[in-house]
Design a protein around this motif. Structure first.
Motif, PDB file in Angstrom:
ATOM      1  N   LEU A  52     -20.904 -15.763 -24.821  1.00 36.00           N
ATOM      2  CA  LEU A  52     -21.342 -15.647 -26.207  1.00 36.00           C
ATOM      3  C   LEU A  52     -22.694 -14.934 -26.294  1.00 36.00           C
ATOM      4  CD1 LEU A  52     -20.815 -16.306 -29.160  1.00 36.00           C
ATOM      5  CD2 LEU A  52     -21.917 -18.525 -28.808  1.00 36.00           C
ATOM      6  N   LEU A  53     -23.580 -15.232 -25.363  1.00 37.98           N
ATOM      7  CA  LEU A  53     -24.872 -14.544 -25.339  1.00 37.98           C
ATOM      8  C   LEU A  53     -24.683 -13.041 -25.117  1.00 37.98           C
ATOM      9  CD1 LEU A  53     -27.024 -17.073 -23.273  1.00 37.98           C
ATOM     10  CD2 LEU A  53     -27.020 -16.728 -25.748  1.00 37.98           C
ATOM     11  N   LEU A  54     -23.741 -12.691 -24.249  1.00 37.80           N
ATOM     12  CA  LEU A  54     -23.448 -11.269 -24.025  1.00 37.80           C
ATOM     13  C   LEU A  54     -22.867 -10.629 -25.286  1.00 37.80           C
ATOM     14  CD1 LEU A  54     -21.880 -11.249 -20.429  1.00 37.80           C
ATOM     15  CD2 LEU A  54     -24.164 -10.522 -21.106  1.00 37.80           C
ATOM     16  N   ALA A  55     -22.099 -11.408 -26.060  1.00 41.12           N
ATOM     17  CA  ALA A  55     -21.507 -10.875 -27.286  1.00 41.12           C
ATOM     18  C   ALA A  55     -22.564 -10.563 -28.336  1.00 41.12           C
ATOM     19  CB  ALA A  55     -20.493 -11.875 -27.848  1.00 41.12           C
ATOM     20  N   TRP A  56     -23.730 -11.192 -28.222  1.00 43.79           N
ATOM     21  CA  TRP A  56     -24.809 -10.920 -29.167  1.00 43.79           C
ATOM     22  C   TRP A  56     -25.498  -9.587 -28.885  1.00 43.79           C
ATOM     23  CZ3 TRP A  56     -27.074 -12.811 -33.571  1.00 43.79           C
ATOM     24  CH2 TRP A  56     -26.549 -13.986 -34.085  1.00 43.79           C
ATOM     25  N   ILE A  57     -25.402  -9.085 -27.668  1.00 48.17           N
ATOM     26  CA  ILE A  57     -26.107  -7.852 -27.305  1.00 48.17           C
ATOM     27  C   ILE A  57     -25.648  -6.665 -28.139  1.00 48.17           C
ATOM     28  CG2 ILE A  57     -26.533  -6.192 -25.451  1.00 48.17           C
ATOM     29  CD1 ILE A  57     -26.570  -8.492 -23.489  1.00 48.17           C
ATOM     30  N   PRO A  58     -24.329  -6.386 -28.261  1.00 50.88           N
ATOM     31  CA  PRO A  58     -23.940  -5.249 -29.102  1.00 50.88           C
ATOM     32  C   PRO A  58     -24.311  -5.445 -30.569  1.00 50.88           C
ATOM     33  CG  PRO A  58     -22.012  -6.535 -28.444  1.00 50.88           C
ATOM     34  CD  PRO A  58     -23.159  -6.999 -27.605  1.00 50.88           C
ATOM     35  N   ILE A  60     -27.026  -7.013 -31.702  1.00 55.69           N
ATOM     36  CA  ILE A  60     -28.462  -6.721 -31.803  1.00 55.69           C
ATOM     37  C   ILE A  60     -28.712  -5.222 -31.696  1.00 55.69           C
ATOM     38  CG2 ILE A  60     -30.695  -7.050 -30.672  1.00 55.69           C
ATOM     39  CD1 ILE A  60     -29.742  -9.844 -29.871  1.00 55.69           C
ATOM     40  N   LEU A  61     -28.027  -4.555 -30.764  1.00 57.67           N
ATOM     41  CA  LEU A  61     -28.198  -3.116 -30.607  1.00 57.67           C
ATOM     42  C   LEU A  61     -27.776  -2.370 -31.877  1.00 57.67           C
ATOM     43  CD1 LEU A  61     -26.891  -2.583 -26.961  1.00 57.67           C
ATOM     44  CD2 LEU A  61     -29.233  -2.276 -27.757  1.00 57.67           C
ATOM     45  N   SER A  62     -26.654  -2.767 -32.450  1.00 54.81           N
ATOM     46  CA  SER A  62     -26.176  -2.095 -33.664  1.00 54.81           C
ATOM     47  C   SER A  62     -27.108  -2.357 -34.837  1.00 54.81           C
ATOM     48  CB  SER A  62     -24.757  -2.548 -34.005  1.00 54.81           C
ATOM     49  OG  SER A  62     -24.722  -3.937 -34.318  1.00 54.81           O
ATOM     50  N   TYR A  63     -27.667  -3.554 -34.913  1.00 50.86           N
ATOM     51  CA  TYR A  63     -28.577  -3.869 -36.012  1.00 50.86           C
ATOM     52  C   TYR A  63     -29.867  -3.055 -35.894  1.00 50.86           C
ATOM     53  CZ  TYR A  63     -31.061  -6.542 -39.553  1.00 50.86           C
ATOM     54  OH  TYR A  63     -31.752  -6.905 -40.678  1.00 50.86           O
ATOM     55  N   ILE A  64     -30.367  -2.926 -34.662  1.00 48.10           N
ATOM     56  CA  ILE A  64     -31.553  -2.097 -34.445  1.00 48.10           C
ATOM     57  C   ILE A  64     -31.260  -0.642 -34.812  1.00 48.10           C
ATOM     58  CG2 ILE A  64     -33.124  -1.181 -32.699  1.00 48.10           C
ATOM     59  CD1 ILE A  64     -32.886  -3.848 -31.231  1.00 48.10           C
ATOM     60  N   ALA A  65     -30.090  -0.162 -34.384  1.00 46.57           N
ATOM     61  CA  ALA A  65     -29.701   1.211 -34.695  1.00 46.57           C
ATOM     62  C   ALA A  65     -29.573   1.411 -36.202  1.00 46.57           C
ATOM     63  CB  ALA A  65     -28.382   1.547 -34.009  1.00 46.57           C
ATOM     64  N   TYR A  66     -28.993   0.451 -36.873  1.00 42.78           N
ATOM     65  CA  TYR A  66     -28.808   0.552 -38.326  1.00 42.78           C
ATOM     66  C   TYR A  66     -30.147   0.545 -39.056  1.00 42.78           C
ATOM     67  CZ  TYR A  66     -26.743  -0.358 -42.916  1.00 42.78           C
ATOM     68  OH  TYR A  66     -26.369  -0.273 -44.232  1.00 42.78           O
ATOM     69  N   THR A  67     -31.082  -0.234 -38.540  1.00 45.97           N
ATOM     70  CA  THR A  67     -32.401  -0.313 -39.164  1.00 45.97           C
ATOM     71  C   THR A  67     -33.173   0.994 -39.012  1.00 45.97           C
ATOM     72  OG1 THR A  67     -32.493  -2.697 -38.719  1.00 45.97           O
ATOM     73  CG2 THR A  67     -34.565  -1.597 -39.225  1.00 45.97           C
ATOM     74  N   SER A 133     -20.903  -5.556 -35.706  1.00 49.37           N
ATOM     75  CA  SER A 133     -21.583  -4.491 -34.967  1.00 49.37           C
ATOM     76  C   SER A 133     -20.825  -3.171 -35.080  1.00 49.37           C
ATOM     77  CB  SER A 133     -21.761  -4.880 -33.498  1.00 49.37           C
ATOM     78  OG  SER A 133     -20.513  -4.882 -32.810  1.00 49.37           O
ATOM     79  N   LEU A 134     -19.483  -3.229 -35.069  1.00 49.71           N
ATOM     80  CA  LEU A 134     -18.689  -2.012 -35.230  1.00 49.71           C
ATOM     81  C   LEU A 134     -18.872  -1.431 -36.633  1.00 49.71           C
ATOM     82  CD1 LEU A 134     -16.641   0.027 -34.205  1.00 49.71           C
ATOM     83  CD2 LEU A 134     -14.816  -1.560 -34.879  1.00 49.71           C
ATOM     84  N   ASP A 139     -20.897   2.894 -39.942  1.00 50.69           N
ATOM     85  CA  ASP A 139     -21.642   3.387 -41.094  1.00 50.69           C
ATOM     86  C   ASP A 139     -22.663   4.446 -40.677  1.00 50.69           C
ATOM     87  OD1 ASP A 139     -22.228   2.983 -44.035  1.00 50.69           O
ATOM     88  OD2 ASP A 139     -24.215   2.632 -43.202  1.00 50.69           O
ATOM     89  N   ILE A 140     -23.302   4.229 -39.530  1.00 47.39           N
ATOM     90  CA  ILE A 140     -24.283   5.205 -39.037  1.00 47.39           C
ATOM     91  C   ILE A 140     -23.613   6.536 -38.737  1.00 47.39           C
ATOM     92  CG2 ILE A 140     -25.879   5.752 -37.164  1.00 47.39           C
ATOM     93  CD1 ILE A 140     -26.382   2.748 -36.882  1.00 47.39           C
ATOM     94  N   VAL A 141     -22.513   6.497 -37.988  1.00 51.03           N
ATOM     95  CA  VAL A 141     -21.808   7.724 -37.606  1.00 51.03           C
ATOM     96  C   VAL A 141     -21.241   8.418 -38.838  1.00 51.03           C
ATOM     97  CG1 VAL A 141     -19.870   8.649 -36.277  1.00 51.03           C
ATOM     98  CG2 VAL A 141     -21.272   6.825 -35.318  1.00 51.03           C
TER      99      VAL A 141
END
Length: 232
Positions: A52-58, A60-67, A133-134, A139-141
């Motif tokens: 579950l902790l690993l599932a949070w990584i994408p 967090i990455l997508s949220y940072i990218a979106y921000t 995250s997807l 949305d970014i792409v």
């Protein structure tokens, strides 16, 4: 200060709600495992917490990218790096669905119905983390390259991540191995590409189609609500 915080919450209430719900679901899932350990005095399903902790990584990455996506410098330079890291860890969110197979191994340490609840909570939370995250990466792409490229990205990400789930479940590699030993991963992937098994093809297609179906359903539902709001 209170007025600033209140205004921020008002403008971002749905983002905060999604983050809070996902965080709450994760905490409750971990609580279920801890409670099982306390009652049964076994360590079974503790690996779900790490997954579950690993599932949070994408997420967090997508949220940072979106921000940061509104800044052109990020889009031109950092976006490819973030997207690559996101794609590496994205299968971890989907991988948790395959943990349901552990229910086939009966255990007398806890009732089966309780284990079903535990597995469903973890699998559903991981699935939601992946879907959100997807959506953010989509949305970014889409904003950067257009609608067609955006949906092509979703299609490719779903199939590639399904292949990643297969590699994690059956070849027993994880996302960290790609960063630590990319050579071994490359050799293994080359072997799979040269001589793909029927299980590899069927699993990747079925899992990828399933995830696309879930994503399209939730995406359509979200836009249905938006259409109703715009019509008022």
């Amino acid at each position: 200060m209170f007025k600033i915080i209140s205004e921020f919450v008002k403008q971002n209430k749905y983002k905060i709600a999604i983050f809070g719900l996902l965080l709450g679901a994760s905490v409750f899932s971990i609580f279920l495992v801890v409670a099982r350990m306390a009652v049964s005095d076994t360590q079974r399903y503790t690996n779900l917490v790490f997954n579950l902790l690993l599932a949070w990584i994408p997420f967090i990455l997508s949220y940072i990218a979106y921000t940061l996506a509104w800044k052109r410098a990020f889009l031109n330079f950092l976006l490819p790096i973030t997207a690559f890291l996101w794609l590496i860890f994205f299968p971890n969110a989907l991988y948790m669905l395959t943990d349901l197979q552990h229910l086939a191994r009966q255990s007398s340490s806890a009732p089966l119905w309780y284990d079903v609840i535990v597995m469903v909570w973890f699998a559903w939370t991981g699935l939601l983390l992946g879907l959100v995250s997807l959506y953010l990466m989509h949305d970014i792409v889409k904003r950067r390259f257009g609608r067609t490229i955006g949906w092509f990205f979703v299609f490719v990400a779903s199939l590639v991540s399904s292949l990643g789930v297969y590699i994690g479940r059956f070849a027993r590699f994880n996302s960290w191995d790609i960063l630590q030993d990319p050579g071994e991963i490359a050799v293994s992937l080359l072997g799979l590409a040269v001589d793909p098994s029927l299980r590899l093809v069927v699993f990747t297609l079925l899992f990828g189609v399933f995830y696309l179906f879930v994503y399209l359903t939730l995406y359509s539902f979200a836009h249905l609500l938006q259409e109703r709001a715009d019509a008022k």
